[in-house]
Structures are given as C-alpha cells and as structure tokens.
Design a protein around this motif. Structure first.
Motif, PDB file in Angstrom:
ATOM      1  N   VAL A 232     -54.292 -33.790  16.307  1.00 38.52           N
ATOM      2  CA  VAL A 232     -55.088 -34.409  14.840  1.00 38.52           C
ATOM      3  C   VAL A 232     -53.357 -33.935  14.327  1.00 38.52           C
ATOM      4  O   VAL A 232     -52.656 -33.301  14.340  1.00 38.52           O
ATOM      5  CB  VAL A 232     -55.283 -33.662  14.063  1.00 38.52           C
ATOM      6  N   ASN A 233     -52.456 -34.754  13.191  1.00 40.83           N
ATOM      7  CA  ASN A 233     -51.550 -34.315  12.504  1.00 40.83           C
ATOM      8  C   ASN A 233     -51.226 -33.297  11.903  1.00 40.83           C
ATOM      9  O   ASN A 233     -52.526 -32.805  11.818  1.00 40.83           O
ATOM     10  CB  ASN A 233     -50.633 -35.728  12.238  1.00 40.83           C
TER      11      ASN A 233
ATOM     12  N   THR B  72     -54.852 -35.684   8.072  1.00 39.58           N
ATOM     13  CA  THR B  72     -55.321 -37.044   7.583  1.00 39.58           C
ATOM     14  C   THR B  72     -55.494 -37.878   8.448  1.00 39.58           C
ATOM     15  O   THR B  72     -55.801 -39.317   8.290  1.00 39.58           O
ATOM     16  CB  THR B  72     -53.777 -37.697   6.307  1.00 39.58           C
ATOM     17  N   GLY B  73     -54.872 -37.504   9.542  1.00 34.93           N
ATOM     18  CA  GLY B  73     -55.275 -38.183  11.239  1.00 34.93           C
ATOM     19  C   GLY B  73     -55.196 -38.349  11.747  1.00 34.93           C
ATOM     20  O   GLY B  73     -54.617 -37.126  12.524  1.00 34.93           O
ATOM     21  N   ILE B  74     -54.899 -39.132  13.152  1.00 33.03           N
ATOM     22  CA  ILE B  74     -54.335 -38.096  14.907  1.00 33.03           C
ATOM     23  C   ILE B  74     -52.762 -38.675  14.533  1.00 33.03           C
ATOM     24  O   ILE B  74     -52.169 -39.199  13.518  1.00 33.03           O
ATOM     25  CB  ILE B  74     -55.219 -39.242  15.566  1.00 33.03           C
ATOM     26  N   ASP B  75     -51.863 -37.706  15.555  1.00 34.26           N
ATOM     27  CA  ASP B  75     -50.519 -38.156  15.100  1.00 34.26           C
ATOM     28  C   ASP B  75     -50.430 -39.507  16.436  1.00 34.26           C
ATOM     29  O   ASP B  75     -50.667 -39.564  17.148  1.00 34.26           O
ATOM     30  CB  ASP B  75     -49.974 -36.760  16.765  1.00 34.26           C
TER      31      ASP B  75
ATOM     32  N   GLU C  61     -61.370 -43.919   1.738  1.00 34.49           N
ATOM     33  CA  GLU C  61     -59.942 -42.566   1.938  1.00 34.49           C
ATOM     34  C   GLU C  61     -60.406 -41.562   2.324  1.00 34.49           C
ATOM     35  O   GLU C  61     -61.808 -41.412   2.680  1.00 34.49           O
ATOM     36  CB  GLU C  61     -60.119 -42.152  -0.052  1.00 34.49           C
ATOM     37  N   THR C  62     -60.137 -41.245   3.590  1.00 31.30           N
ATOM     38  CA  THR C  62     -60.045 -39.944   4.333  1.00 31.30           C
ATOM     39  C   THR C  62     -59.546 -38.912   4.249  1.00 31.30           C
ATOM     40  O   THR C  62     -58.170 -38.762   3.698  1.00 31.30           O
ATOM     41  CB  THR C  62     -59.059 -40.676   5.938  1.00 31.30           C
ATOM     42  N   LEU C  63     -60.138 -38.166   3.768  1.00 30.75           N
ATOM     43  CA  LEU C  63     -60.460 -36.585   3.010  1.00 30.75           C
ATOM     44  C   LEU C  63     -59.436 -35.646   4.032  1.00 30.75           C
ATOM     45  O   LEU C  63     -58.727 -34.874   3.774  1.00 30.75           O
ATOM     46  CB  LEU C  63     -61.711 -36.246   2.726  1.00 30.75           C
ATOM     47  N   LYS C  64     -60.010 -35.813   5.229  1.00 31.17           N
ATOM     48  CA  LYS C  64     -59.872 -34.761   6.114  1.00 31.17           C
ATOM     49  C   LYS C  64     -60.355 -34.818   7.402  1.00 31.17           C
ATOM     50  O   LYS C  64     -61.105 -34.944   7.694  1.00 31.17           O
ATOM     51  CB  LYS C  64     -60.403 -32.817   5.747  1.00 31.17           C
ATOM     52  N   VAL C  65     -58.973 -34.751   8.472  1.00 34.42           N
ATOM     53  CA  VAL C  65     -59.111 -34.550  10.333  1.00 34.42           C
ATOM     54  C   VAL C  65     -59.011 -33.700  10.774  1.00 34.42           C
ATOM     55  O   VAL C  65     -58.114 -32.768  10.024  1.00 34.42           O
ATOM     56  CB  VAL C  65     -58.967 -36.351  10.449  1.00 34.42           C
ATOM     57  N   ALA C  66     -59.542 -33.364  11.609  1.00 39.65           N
ATOM     58  CA  ALA C  66     -59.816 -31.798  11.948  1.00 39.65           C
ATOM     59  C   ALA C  66     -60.370 -32.131  13.815  1.00 39.65           C
ATOM     60  O   ALA C  66     -61.483 -32.521  14.028  1.00 39.65           O
ATOM     61  CB  ALA C  66     -60.591 -30.893  11.440  1.00 39.65           C
TER      62      ALA C  66
END
Length: 253
Positions: A27-28, A32-35, A217-222
């Motif tokens: 995750v970046n 907000t998404g993946i690296d 809209e992507t709120l959060k990626v963990a």
C-alpha cells in the motif's frame, strides 16, 4: 456492431497493464491505493488471450483477417501493447474504453478474447460486462476454443465445479480465458523489433466523445493485520484448555 460481412474473422484482444505477478504488493504511504512504482507487465490471463488469438489464426490460416489489441491505461501501457504485437498481433490501440473501440472498427469485430480477470483487482467482470453492453454471446473461463468461421460459431469448453461444460456460441462472441487454455509464447527479439513497425493508434476519451470522470472515490486502502503465529498442542486436553483460554466454549444443542 455486426460481425464482418465477409467471412474473414477480426479478433479483438483487450489487455491490461498490471503490477507484475512476481512483485509483492504494498500500500502506498498515502493509503490511497497500492504502490505503482514497481515493475509492470501484461496481465497473465490477457497474455493467454493474445496467445489464443494467435493460435486461432495459425489453425484457421487465412480465415483470420486481423488481430487487434487494445489497452486501458497510461502512456506506459504502450510497452505492454508492443509485447502483444511481438507475440503476433497485427495492430494496437491505446485508449480508455474497449466498447467504444469495438464501435470504431471499420471491418467489424467477430471475436473478443480477453483474460477472465486481472491479477491486480481480481474483479473478473470486464468480459461479462462487455458482452452485456454489446448484446453479444459470452463464454467465460475457457479451457479450449474452436472457431468455425464458415458457420459463424465458436465452441468453447469451460471448467465448472462438476467437470467440463461445452458451449456453442454464435458470432460475435466474447470469450474469457482460463489458465489451462494454453501456455503463452515468448516474444523473440526479431519479433520485438518488427512490432515497432506495426500500426499503433493512440486515442483520448475526447476523440471518442466519452466522459471518463471517476464515479467512485477510494477513501482508504490498508494492508491486512499481520497474522499471529500459531502453536502446537500435544493432546486433546491441551487443545480444550487453549480454547477455553481464548474464550471459546461449547454450546449445548
């Protein structure tokens, strides 16, 4: 869009530039998404689709008029398209929406062959949605494909829970590929050089009259929590004791 008026087949293969299968996904920092600053390559299932398109032409010889590849993505997706050209595709287009591309093909499209899913999001829905939007037949998770151009029919064997299922679909058709369909060939250096001279079209959403404003809209990626190591017990009594310590108790029926 109707299939070709003449009995020369045109095959379209949508492909996706995805994070390479050998890369460990992270995750970046912004969550907000993946690296994405890692190695990318052609989605493996789409690579199988390109291979099947080329093999179909090798089987049917002159019956297949063209193999076109289209990709959805940034300018770097051009590298992925060049790989498909080196594998045997004839021309490429880089733009956002594959259904719009189908409408633009002057000679029509008879068969769309694409991967059953992308390894980055594993959604497994593009082929089915494309078939629904176009009102075409569909055959998903194909492990064998046989196209009868004279009768405008494709026979597809697909894997199901109980074994194998055989479908006969009238052209035009959307086919999604499974892992066991084939083993993709390597793009040789001479073919990589030849690919640079093949037709390559670049379009923007504006060229197609498309509003590509994001609707989600992507709120959060963990990342998932680290797994805690397990333990071994010597007998049933120890197992029961461990379960009680964890607050797990049996309920009477």
């Amino acid at each position: 869009m109707r299939p070709s008026a003449i009995r020369l087949l045109n095959i379209l293969v949508p492909i996706k530039r995805a994070v390479d299968y050998a890369v460990k996904i992270r995750v970046n920092p912004e969550q907000t998404g993946i690296d994405l600053n890692v190695k990318h390559s052609m989605n493996p299932f789409d690579e199988i689709a390109v291979e099947e398109a080329v093999r179909t032409r090798e089987r049917l010889k002159d019956v297949v008029k063209s193999i076109k590849v289209v990709s959805i993505g940034p300018p770097k997706a051009a590298e992925t398209l060049r790989t498909a050209l080196a594998m045997g595709a004839d021309s490429a287009t880089l733009v956002e929406l594959p259904d719009a591309i189908i409408e633009r093909q002057k000679d029509g499209v008879d068969v769309v062959i694409m991967g059953k899913q992308a390894i980055d999001d594993d959604a497994g829905q593009t082929g089915q949605m494309l078939a629904g939007l176009m009102g075409w037949a569909q055959a998903t998770f194909a492990s064998k494909v046989d196209v009868d151009a004279a009768n405008k029919v494709a026979t597809v064997t697909r894997e199901i829970d109980g074994g194998l299922e055989e479908l006969r679909c009238r052209l035009p058709v959307v086919i999604t590929t499974d892992l066991r369909l084939n083993e993709p060939r390597y793009a040789s250096l001479p073919n990589i050089m030849k690919a640079k001279k093949k037709p390559f079209e670049k379009l923007t959403p504006a060229d197609l009259g498309i509003d590509f404003t994001p609707r989600l809209e992507t709120l959060k990626v963990a990342e998932p929590a680290n797994r805690v190591g397990g333990g071994k017990v010597e007998n049933v009594d120890q197992l029961l004791a461990k379960l009680k310590e964890a607050g797990i108790t049996a309920k009477r029926a």
